[in-house]
Write a protein that holds these residues in place. Sequence first.
Motif, PDB file in Angstrom:
ATOM      1  N   LEU A   1      37.270  36.583  33.339  1.00 31.09           N
ATOM      2  CA  LEU A   1      37.854  35.360  33.893  1.00 31.09           C
ATOM      3  C   LEU A   1      38.555  35.581  35.222  1.00 31.09           C
ATOM      4  O   LEU A   1      38.707  34.655  36.006  1.00 31.09           O
ATOM      5  CB  LEU A   1      38.823  34.740  32.887  1.00 31.09           C
ATOM      6  N   TYR A   2      39.010  36.794  35.482  1.00 34.96           N
ATOM      7  CA  TYR A   2      39.708  37.077  36.740  1.00 34.96           C
ATOM      8  C   TYR A   2      38.757  37.439  37.880  1.00 34.96           C
ATOM      9  O   TYR A   2      39.195  37.738  38.984  1.00 34.96           O
ATOM     10  CB  TYR A   2      40.713  38.218  36.542  1.00 34.96           C
TER      11      TYR A   2
ATOM     12  N   ARG B   1      47.210  30.550  32.813  1.00 40.61           N
ATOM     13  CA  ARG B   1      48.635  30.430  33.112  1.00 40.61           C
ATOM     14  C   ARG B   1      49.322  31.786  33.302  1.00 40.61           C
ATOM     15  O   ARG B   1      50.296  32.120  32.624  1.00 40.61           O
ATOM     16  CB  ARG B   1      49.348  29.662  32.002  1.00 40.61           C
ATOM     17  N   PRO B   2      48.807  32.599  34.213  1.00 42.60           N
ATOM     18  CA  PRO B   2      49.433  33.903  34.437  1.00 42.60           C
ATOM     19  C   PRO B   2      50.769  33.748  35.153  1.00 42.60           C
ATOM     20  O   PRO B   2      51.017  32.748  35.825  1.00 42.60           O
ATOM     21  CB  PRO B   2      48.419  34.618  35.330  1.00 42.60           C
ATOM     22  N   TYR B   3      51.611  34.739  35.007  1.00 43.94           N
ATOM     23  CA  TYR B   3      52.873  34.747  35.738  1.00 43.94           C
ATOM     24  C   TYR B   3      53.079  36.132  36.338  1.00 43.94           C
ATOM     25  O   TYR B   3      52.487  37.117  35.906  1.00 43.94           O
ATOM     26  CB  TYR B   3      54.042  34.385  34.819  1.00 43.94           C
ATOM     27  N   MET B   4      53.908  36.194  37.357  1.00 45.02           N
ATOM     28  CA  MET B   4      54.199  37.466  38.012  1.00 45.02           C
ATOM     29  C   MET B   4      55.633  37.855  37.729  1.00 45.02           C
ATOM     30  O   MET B   4      56.519  37.004  37.619  1.00 45.02           O
ATOM     31  CB  MET B   4      53.976  37.354  39.525  1.00 45.02           C
ATOM     32  N   LEU B   5      55.870  39.133  37.620  1.00 48.28           N
ATOM     33  CA  LEU B   5      57.217  39.634  37.391  1.00 48.28           C
ATOM     34  C   LEU B   5      57.991  39.730  38.697  1.00 48.28           C
ATOM     35  O   LEU B   5      57.402  39.968  39.764  1.00 48.28           O
ATOM     36  CB  LEU B   5      57.153  41.026  36.762  1.00 48.28           C
TER      37      LEU B   5
ATOM     38  N   SER C   1      46.046  47.838  39.546  1.00 47.21           N
ATOM     39  CA  SER C   1      46.310  46.774  40.522  1.00 47.21           C
ATOM     40  C   SER C   1      46.779  45.557  39.749  1.00 47.21           C
ATOM     41  O   SER C   1      46.587  45.469  38.531  1.00 47.21           O
ATOM     42  CB  SER C   1      45.061  46.433  41.342  1.00 47.21           C
ATOM     43  N   PHE C   2      47.384  44.636  40.454  1.00 44.37           N
ATOM     44  CA  PHE C   2      47.834  43.385  39.856  1.00 44.37           C
ATOM     45  C   PHE C   2      46.927  42.271  40.342  1.00 44.37           C
ATOM     46  O   PHE C   2      46.481  42.269  41.493  1.00 44.37           O
ATOM     47  CB  PHE C   2      49.302  43.134  40.195  1.00 44.37           C
ATOM     48  N   VAL C   3      46.645  41.334  39.462  1.00 40.55           N
ATOM     49  CA  VAL C   3      45.621  40.340  39.726  1.00 40.55           C
ATOM     50  C   VAL C   3      45.926  39.527  40.984  1.00 40.55           C
ATOM     51  O   VAL C   3      47.080  39.209  41.283  1.00 40.55           O
ATOM     52  CB  VAL C   3      45.444  39.400  38.510  1.00 40.55           C
ATOM     53  N   ASP C   4      44.879  39.227  41.753  1.00 39.37           N
ATOM     54  CA  ASP C   4      44.987  38.398  42.950  1.00 39.37           C
ATOM     55  C   ASP C   4      44.269  37.078  42.718  1.00 39.37           C
ATOM     56  O   ASP C   4      43.311  36.995  41.943  1.00 39.37           O
ATOM     57  CB  ASP C   4      44.366  39.110  44.158  1.00 39.37           C
ATOM     58  N   ASP C   5      44.729  36.071  43.425  1.00 41.00           N
ATOM     59  CA  ASP C   5      44.091  34.758  43.344  1.00 41.00           C
ATOM     60  C   ASP C   5      43.061  34.610  44.456  1.00 41.00           C
ATOM     61  O   ASP C   5      43.330  34.912  45.620  1.00 41.00           O
ATOM     62  CB  ASP C   5      45.132  33.642  43.475  1.00 41.00           C
ATOM     63  N   TYR C   6      41.874  34.156  44.076  1.00 43.83           N
ATOM     64  CA  TYR C   6      40.807  33.875  45.025  1.00 43.83           C
ATOM     65  C   TYR C   6      40.265  32.488  44.705  1.00 43.83           C
ATOM     66  O   TYR C   6      40.452  31.967  43.596  1.00 43.83           O
ATOM     67  CB  TYR C   6      39.668  34.898  44.900  1.00 43.83           C
ATOM     68  N   ALA C   7      39.576  31.918  45.665  1.00 40.23           N
ATOM     69  CA  ALA C   7      38.986  30.597  45.442  1.00 40.23           C
ATOM     70  C   ALA C   7      38.021  30.623  44.258  1.00 40.23           C
ATOM     71  O   ALA C   7      37.946  29.679  43.474  1.00 40.23           O
ATOM     72  CB  ALA C   7      38.266  30.137  46.704  1.00 40.23           C
ATOM     73  N   LYS C   8      37.300  31.745  44.103  1.00 43.24           N
ATOM     74  CA  LYS C   8      36.287  31.839  43.061  1.00 43.24           C
ATOM     75  C   LYS C   8      36.877  31.918  41.654  1.00 43.24           C
ATOM     76  O   LYS C   8      36.207  31.568  40.682  1.00 43.24           O
ATOM     77  CB  LYS C   8      35.376  33.041  43.319  1.00 43.24           C
TER      78      LYS C   8
ATOM     79  N   LEU D   1      47.228  41.397  34.614  1.00 43.74           N
ATOM     80  CA  LEU D   1      47.781  40.049  34.695  1.00 43.74           C
ATOM     81  C   LEU D   1      48.648  39.811  33.473  1.00 43.74           C
ATOM     82  O   LEU D   1      48.370  40.326  32.393  1.00 43.74           O
ATOM     83  CB  LEU D   1      46.687  38.987  34.839  1.00 43.74           C
ATOM     84  N   PHE D   2      49.693  39.050  33.664  1.00 37.40           N
ATOM     85  CA  PHE D   2      50.645  38.778  32.594  1.00 37.40           C
ATOM     86  C   PHE D   2      50.499  37.335  32.125  1.00 37.40           C
ATOM     87  O   PHE D   2      50.488  36.402  32.938  1.00 37.40           O
ATOM     88  CB  PHE D   2      52.072  39.024  33.067  1.00 37.40           C
ATOM     89  N   THR D   3      50.349  37.158  30.808  1.00 32.95           N
ATOM     90  CA  THR D   3      50.281  35.828  30.204  1.00 32.95           C
ATOM     91  C   THR D   3      51.139  35.843  28.946  1.00 32.95           C
ATOM     92  O   THR D   3      51.734  36.873  28.601  1.00 32.95           O
ATOM     93  CB  THR D   3      48.838  35.450  29.828  1.00 32.95           C
TER      94      THR D   3
END
Length: 321
Positions: free
Chosen positions: A260-261, A169-173, A153-160, A122-124
Amino acid sequence: MILSVSRRTDIPNYYADWFLNRIKEGYLYVRNPMNAHQVSKIALSPKLVDCIVFWTKNPEPMLDRLDELAAYPFYFQFTLTGYGSDIERSVPHKKKHMIPVFQELSHRIGQERVIWRYDPILFTHRYTPAYHLRAFGHIADALRGFTSRCVISFVDDYAKNAKSMAALRPYMLPDSELTAFAGEIARIAEENGMKVGSCAEKIDLSACGIEHNCCIDKKLIEQITGCRIQADKDKNQRKECGCIESIEVGTYDTCRNGCLYCYANNSMERVIRISSLYDAASPILCGQITEEDRITERKVKSSKKEEKENGNHEKTGDDYI
């Protein structure tokens, strides 16, 4: 069958005693996370378990007990990243502690059976692409000769993990920058004798020399066991996942790594509550069987492929060396 130990929690780190006790007893129970009173009994005979895939950030508690798994083929997915305790709160210092643990595990079981996972990425504002490339390079250099494979792998967003991820405040390239970044990862890995694969990623990175990876990998399991494996893609995983089918033995909301992820925990408060139920002698992880539970013995069998030799002799996978 193949056991996944475990995508849901870090069993080698926190619950090694429980799992090795279950190996001795020859069975374990797994509660269905979608149906709280549905419990499966899983037989653990070496004749049925074709391979065990361990997932961990710290297998140190198992290092001196690996001989208890002598009857079982196994390998480790070992996550080792460049994050500090601000993101991976309970993981020991990487350079001082975890890299030596990785090296020791590889020394004991062989580099082909220890897969390095640098994920999720993940990028911050702190963990920039440049930071990751430096961290990846340092770790790859330290692991040269101790593994031949790396998974990213690149971080994914989940409800949890939505709340904790929002705070980071991650960002994607953009895809072009992500491809260039991945290309640098592949280059660094190659310089250190490693091949990189991606885990459940939609983006095609093959132009960078990064193929879609299978974490529960039919080819690797065949290599380790010396047997042919008959297994389909795991329908319980995402479409992009290349893993073959396995039986998951973990329990959600029990991993104490504090990342945290993490998508496997709802909250650390819940983790503290459920992990407090841990009993190394219980047949089920972090829980007890109640009168309301319905226990069903799951029908399992070896995935080793039978073939006919000379048209009349049945030869099982156990016969292949």
